[in-house]
Design a protein around this motif. Structure first.
Motif, mmCIF file in Angstrom:
data_model
loop_
_atom_site.group_PDB
_atom_site.id
_atom_site.type_symbol
_atom_site.label_atom_id
_atom_site.label_comp_id
_atom_site.label_asym_id
_atom_site.label_seq_id
_atom_site.Cartn_x
_atom_site.Cartn_y
_atom_site.Cartn_z
ATOM 1 N N HIS A 203 -9.978 55.949 48.365
ATOM 2 C CA HIS A 203 -10.197 56.715 49.608
ATOM 3 C C HIS A 203 -11.652 57.041 49.931
ATOM 4 N N ASP A 204 -12.607 56.396 49.298
ATOM 5 C CA ASP A 204 -14.021 56.622 49.685
ATOM 6 C C ASP A 204 -14.839 55.460 49.153
ATOM 7 N N THR A 205 -14.654 54.291 49.768
ATOM 8 C CA THR A 205 -15.161 53.054 49.176
ATOM 9 C C THR A 205 -16.542 52.639 49.676
ATOM 10 N N LYS A 206 -17.316 53.616 50.104
ATOM 11 C CA LYS A 206 -18.670 53.258 50.552
ATOM 12 C C LYS A 206 -19.463 52.670 49.384
ATOM 13 N N ILE A 207 -20.499 51.919 49.721
ATOM 14 C CA ILE A 207 -21.195 51.129 48.697
ATOM 15 C C ILE A 207 -21.839 52.010 47.636
ATOM 16 N N SER A 208 -22.254 53.223 47.993
ATOM 17 C CA SER A 208 -22.923 54.061 46.982
ATOM 18 C C SER A 208 -21.932 54.568 45.934
ATOM 19 N N ASN A 209 -20.663 54.297 46.106
ATOM 20 C CA ASN A 209 -19.686 54.676 45.092
ATOM 21 C C ASN A 209 -19.365 53.546 44.112
ATOM 22 N N VAL A 210 -20.230 52.532 44.111
ATOM 23 C CA VAL A 210 -20.094 51.440 43.139
ATOM 24 C C VAL A 210 -21.371 51.396 42.302
ATOM 25 N N ILE A 222 -17.209 54.986 41.202
ATOM 26 C CA ILE A 222 -17.370 56.410 40.876
ATOM 27 C C ILE A 222 -16.851 57.262 42.039
ATOM 28 N N ASP A 223 -16.999 58.566 41.934
ATOM 29 C CA ASP A 223 -16.580 59.526 42.958
ATOM 30 C C ASP A 223 -15.052 59.478 43.156
ATOM 31 N N LEU A 224 -14.360 60.003 42.153
ATOM 32 C CA LEU A 224 -12.901 59.836 42.140
ATOM 33 C C LEU A 224 -12.139 61.048 42.690
HETATM 34 MG MG MG Z 1 -16.992 61.072 48.539
#
Ligand code: MG
Ligand code: GN1
Length: 352
Positions: A203-210, A222-224
């Protein structure tokens, strides 16, 4: 305050440097640089995550499952404090400390299709390794988070009860967003189809979460905090929303917003790498819809927030959420233009 927080982890502001980190709109995040180690510290936004314990418990159950079933999977768990907790409470605020994954970096803007592919492969892998995990064991950390029907309803309510001046000024955008209401109907009909599976969704798959390694290969996601039962269109759709255009939702020169077809294909291919054997045919037919769904929902959310005086996202300048909403409406229009060209891509990738 941060001094007190660090102390609970056996760290201190004398020996560690603490700086704000990232561009998230919701939680407050810092990077903590100590002599030989680096950490990520986060304070949970309780206006959004009303029960932080639910977030912590989700991460705990996923971590326990993966340790057992997929020990090789890179999962970033919070560090246990000296008081034995994975989330600590200080003066009514909740904090977590994570190890900074060594030799990893994150990126803010997707520059190459390869990055889009790697990220999509990582988000697909996350859902894939949790395919046999019982989604009913996950708490709902934000009820109705990606419920498009509800987001549309909130938009309608904002038009009735919101800031009159802003409603008047937004007339053009309001009618443009109304014109896409068929997306809500399509969403409802998809969800009523049994072939549309409820899966463990990020539910938050923006690139900065990889996180990427030195060779720009994806390491993990990340950001779970928003990991909940959901539909694959949320994850694939948010990648489309944030990777297809070379500029982000913050851009106010809308002429720069374009849909890059090679990035679209990279998302579908990357996601399919790990997911194609579990996605149903109905789901595979919905890749293109995923993009429309998420971009439309984000346009509605930004405009709704503008109409109710920015209470959710805040605003760094007057009209900030109005610009973001317009930006997303332009992106949606650009994507819809490509429907013919892209809608069948990935559909015929059969299960092995
Ligand atoms: Mg987030
Ligand atoms: C919020 O804080 P951040 O950037 O991780 C929001 C997302 C939106 C995004 C738009 C919990 O995410 O749903 O897509 O802003 N998260 C929440 O930038 O509302």
């Amino acid at each position: 305050m941060l001094q007190t927080v660090l102390k609970v982890y056996g760290l201190s502001t004398e020996s560690c440097r603490v700086d704000s980190f990232g561009k998230g709109l919701i939680n407050h995040t810092w990077v903590v640089n100590c002599d030989s180690k680096k950490y990520i510290l986060q304070c949970i936004n309780q206006a959004v995550f009303k029960k932080p314990q639910l977030v912590a418990s989700n991460i705990r159950s996923i971590s326990a499952y993966l340790n057992k079933k997929h020990p090789g999977y890179h999962f970033v768990s919070p560090i246990i404090s000296l008081t034995g907790e994975d989330m600590i409470r200080i003066e009514n605020e909740y904090y977590r400390l994570f190890p900074f994954v060594t030799a990893s970096h994150s990126i803010e803007v997707v520059e190459t299709p390869q990055q889009a592919y790697e990220a999509a492969a990582q988000f697909g892998k996350f859902t894939r390794v949790l395919n046999e995990f019982d989604v009913r064991n996950l708490n709902i950390t934000i009820p109705h988070f990606h419920d498009l029907a509800l987001r549309y309803q909130q938009f309608i309510t904002a038009l009735e009860t919101g800031n009159k001046e802003r409603i008047r000024q937004s007339e053009h955008l309001v009618s443009e967003l109304h014109s896409y209401a068929t997306i809500v109907h399509e969403y409802k009909s998809l969800l009523s189809d049994k072939e549309f599976k409820i899966r463990v969704t990020h539910h938050d798959t923006k690139i900065s979460n990889v996180l990427f390694d030195e060779k720009d290969k994806g390491i993990c996601v990340i950001d779970l905090d928003t990991v909940m039962p959901g539909y694959f269109i949320s994850d694939v759709g948010d990648m489309m929303r944030t990777y297809l255009s070379p500029v982000s939702e913050e851009e106010n020169d809308f002429s720069k917003i374009i849909v890059r077809e090679d990035f679209y294909k990279a998302i579908v291919d990357g996601y399919s790498l790990n997911m194609q054997d579990v996605l149903t045919n109905k789901e595979k037919q919905s890749f293109f819809f995923a993009g429309k769904f998420m971009i439309y929902m984000q346009a509605l959310r930004f405009l709704t927030d503008h109409l109710i005086d920015d209470i959710y996202y805040g605003a760094k300048y007057p009209g900030h959420n109005y610009v973001r909403a317009n930006n997303q409406a332009v992106l949606l229009k650009e994507l819809v233009k490509k429907e013919q060209a892209l809608t069948n891509y990935g559909v015929n990738q059969d299960n092995p």
